[in-house]
Write an enzyme that holds these catalytic residues in place. Structure first.
Site: not given
Ligand code: BGC
Length: 710
Positions: A269
């Site tokens: 993530d």
């Molecule tokens: C989220 C993810 C997301 C990523 C990119 C993160 O803050 O938890 O689910 O894919 O950001 O935007």
């Protein structure tokens, strides 16, 4: 010699804008072989370039790469070998990052709404639309597909989840991810694992015993991965049993790669990587969105021998073989405008199939256009749109957010307009609902009052309570006191409490219903669509009834590390309510229709580990409709399981008076328990109760099958 020539040829051809060539472009070769062939040509730095994102991290001088489309993530490709750039977008309920191009993408209903359809074919269409639009916008990786369980109803990301039940999640999400990847866009399943609340997500440790883990959250991932062959797994921010998810050898290697035989790659993530060597050795493959740990630091570790080169090769192999397997090399995105009409059709279908009719006293619904003379539409900016969830899943509202300020986004699909179109002969008035007294006054002067209420939820924070915010409970109570024909339409991220439920005559849960949500709600309220959604999540009466009446962690601050101990073990969602003998407000699987269904003729038979269940469903009412027929199983007492689990279902469309014989085969995995000592699944011998009906708490049919000793 030949190879070198081929490679130079590729570079020259690319410079001329021609398709890449090289032995790895031979489509008849298996993806693993093709990956090996490109890797033979790659330098160490080229390999390292693929295992982290191209964005700069704090303190790093590198500028943002210019060829990025401005999506959530970007990894530069290797033009001389024809390896494409990775252009990544969030894509759980539509393409969230239309990026620098500022272009249109369809705002679909939330994933939880899609879960409420219980329709695997529609789930495929949902994922396919995301894949198609992602590709039309130039993206080749879609970060869509949350397999986390709704185990905490206050979790701010519940709208991104599909259900509280691992089998329902696994099957539905698996189809959606397959739909996405069939469009030559690499899919993603996230957030691995047990990132089931947002408060403190960077610091808490979710703690759970191994059996509960395998039978709850991990089962959802296991099924969805098996059903879809999804290319990427995103490891979560949080810790599991004290270890960061992105450096957990248990999660990444023992379970994902070894037990499940996963061939794709693990990406972090955004900012969830915490180390170089421990992460790499644990089975972590790609850091996003920067190279803080897997850039220069990884190179140094390789050079010092702290991390084996074989691991880097495995990481790169996984990335490349996935690109070949999904078709990213062979079918690169061809950028062209998204067709908003196709998108709107899918969005409307999902919205109509997902709305759950929770209450319909005295057949108040459907409203009869022509017969109703006056309607009050109240609340939730229903004059301009329907609510959307927030955070990285947020698809930009087409044409801009029709509501100014407040942080939440509304999709421009106005229920007021759609209701006016349906009830052409009626006087339809609107009240913003901000002053309950004024709304009640309008309601008192009209035949029917429709109150729209909302609960805004978003990534990064949980809701403080399950009560509707902004005095909306008071609004509904005051309107219901003024008008005996009050219908409530809920636009929520998940379950909410309803202290007014006994006082209203109708309640319809529409979730975050997307770009055609207003139209879909009107179609259901006026009966041109018969509701067929069922709750994929339990609605509790109060937080007191939850396994954790008080949420751990503090919103809005960065708390010190803390533990979230899921001591309820296997008792998640409805399994908790069943095991603890608690009556929910609305049970899992529940949803009304404008017609009625009857169940008969149950036959359940076991052959080896396979169970076949046959039964008849009849539409006993006067309207055509669809019933989600559900099969639950109670395991033998010595299994130590909650009373029943969902093992199969079928959404059955039936004309008035029609009946159909439904036959379902139950996957042996769904009947299994996880044996921690043997580190594997097993089907226990003994008597299994089989229940069939229209919800987890309404099973008209029951039978027994006996499973023999193996
Ligand atoms: C989220 C993810 C997301 C990523 C990119 C993160 O803050 O938890 O689910 O894919 O950001 O935007």
């Amino acid at each position: 010699m030949t190879k070198r020539l081929v490679v130079l040829g590729t570079a020259a051809m690319l410079a001329m804008g021609a398709a890449p060539s090289g032995p790895w472009m031979d489509k008849s070769l298996p993806p693993d072989r093709r990956a090996d062939l490109v890797m033979e040509q790659m330098t160490l730095d080229e390999k390292l370039g693929l295992v982290h994102g191209g964005s700069a991290y704090a303190g790093q001088a590198t500028p943002q790469p210019t060829q990025s489309l401005g999506g959530a993530g970007f990894v530069p490709g290797i033009p001389r070998l024809g390896i494409p750039d990775f252009q990544m977008t969030d894509g759980r309920s539509g393409v969230a990052n239309t990026g620098k191009r500022g272009r249109y993408a369809t705002a679909l209903p939330s994933s939880l709404a899609a879960g409420a359809t219980w329709d695997v074919k529609l789930a495929y269409e949902y994922g396919a639309l995301i894949g198609k639009e992602a590709r039309d916008l130039g993206f080749n990786v879609s970060l869509g597909g949350t397999a986390n369980l709704i185990r905490e109803p206050r979790n701010g990301r519940n709208f991104e989840c599909w259900s509280e039940d691992p089998i329902l999640i696994g099957k539905m999400l698996g189809r959606a991810l397959k739909g996405t990847q069939d469009q030559f866009v690499i899919g993603n399943i996230n957030r691995y694992a047990v990132n089931d609340q947002e408060n403190g997500r960077m610091v808490y440790s979710a703690n759970m015993d191994k059996r509960a883990l395998r039978e709850t959250d991990l089962l959802a991932f296991e099924i969805a991965i098996k059903e879809s062959d999804v290319g990427t797994v995103m490891c979560a921010y949080s810790k599991l049993n004290g270890v960061y998810a992105c450096e957990s050898p248990y999660l990444l290697t023992d379970v994902l790669k070894k037990a499940w035989g996963y061939k794709g790659w693990v990406m972090s993530d955004w900012g969830a990587a915490h180390s170089t060597v421990p992460s790499v050795l644990a089975g972590f493959d790609q850091e996003m969105p920067t190279g803080r740990y897997l850039g220069d630091a990884f190179k140094a570790a390789l050079e010092k021998g702290d991390a084996p080169t074989a691991r880097l090769d495995d990481m790169v192999h996984r990335i490349l073989r996935t690109e070949f397997a999904v078709g990213v090399f062979d079918n690169p995105p061809s950028v062209h405008p998204v067709n908003p009409f196709t998108g709107a059709e899918v969005a409307q279908q999902v919205a109509e199939q997902s709305a759950v009719l929770l209450k319909n006293a005295n057949g108040q619904l459907p409203l009869r256009a022509g017969a109703v003379k006056s309607i009050a539409v109240i609340g939730s900016h229903a004059d301009v749109g329907v609510m959307s969830g927030g955070g990285s899943d947020q698809v930009d509202a087409a044409g801009g957010n029709p509501v100014a300020g407040g942080g939440a986004v509304w999709q421009p699909s106005a229920p007021l307009q759609a209701i006016r179109e349906k009830a052409a002969g009626a006087k339809v008035s609107y009240d913003a609902g901000t002053d309950p007294a004024s709304a009640a006054k309008l309601a008192a002067a009209t035949e029917v009052a429709i109150v729209f209420v909302n609960q805004h939820t978003s990534e990064g924070r949980d809701v403080a309570s399950l009560a509707l915010p902004d005095n909306q409970d008071e609004l509904v109570s005051r309107v219901a006191a003024a008008n005996a024909h009050t219908i409530v339409v809920l636009e929520t991220g998940g379950p909410v409490t309803m202290p007014w439920i006994d006082k209203v005559s109708g309640a319809l849960e529409v979730w975050y219903p997307g770009i055609r949500g207003g139209e879909a709600a009107a179609h259901i309220l006026f009966g041109s669509v018969n509701p067929s959604g069922k709750l994929p999540v339990t609605f509790p009466k109060s937080e007191e009834d939850l396994p954790h009446p008080v949420l751990e962690g503090l919103a809005g601050r960065t708390p010190a590390p803390f533990d979230v101990n899921y001591t309820e073990g296997l008792k998640t969602g409805y399994k908790w309510f069943d095991a603890e003998n608690k009556a929910p407000l609305f049970p899992f699987g529940f949803g009304l229709s404008y017609t009625t269904f009857a169940y008969s003729q149950l036959k359940a038979a076991a052959s080896g580990q396979n169970v076949t269940v046959t039964f008849t469903v009849k539409n006993t009412g006067r309207a055509a409709g669809a019933e989600v027929a559900q099969v639950y199983v109670g395991l033998p007492a010595n299994a130590g399981e909650p009373p029943r689990r969902l093992v199969a279902w079928e959404k059955v469309p039936l004309a008035a008076g029609e009946s159909k014989v439904v036959k379902v085969e139950v996957d042996p995995l769904y009947l299994s328990v996880f044996n921690v000592e043997r580190d594997g699944w097993e089907v226990l011998a003994g008597e299994y109760r089989v229940y069939v009906g229209g919800s987890s708490r309404s099973t008209a049919l029951a039978g027994t099958v006996r499973m023999a000793e193996r």
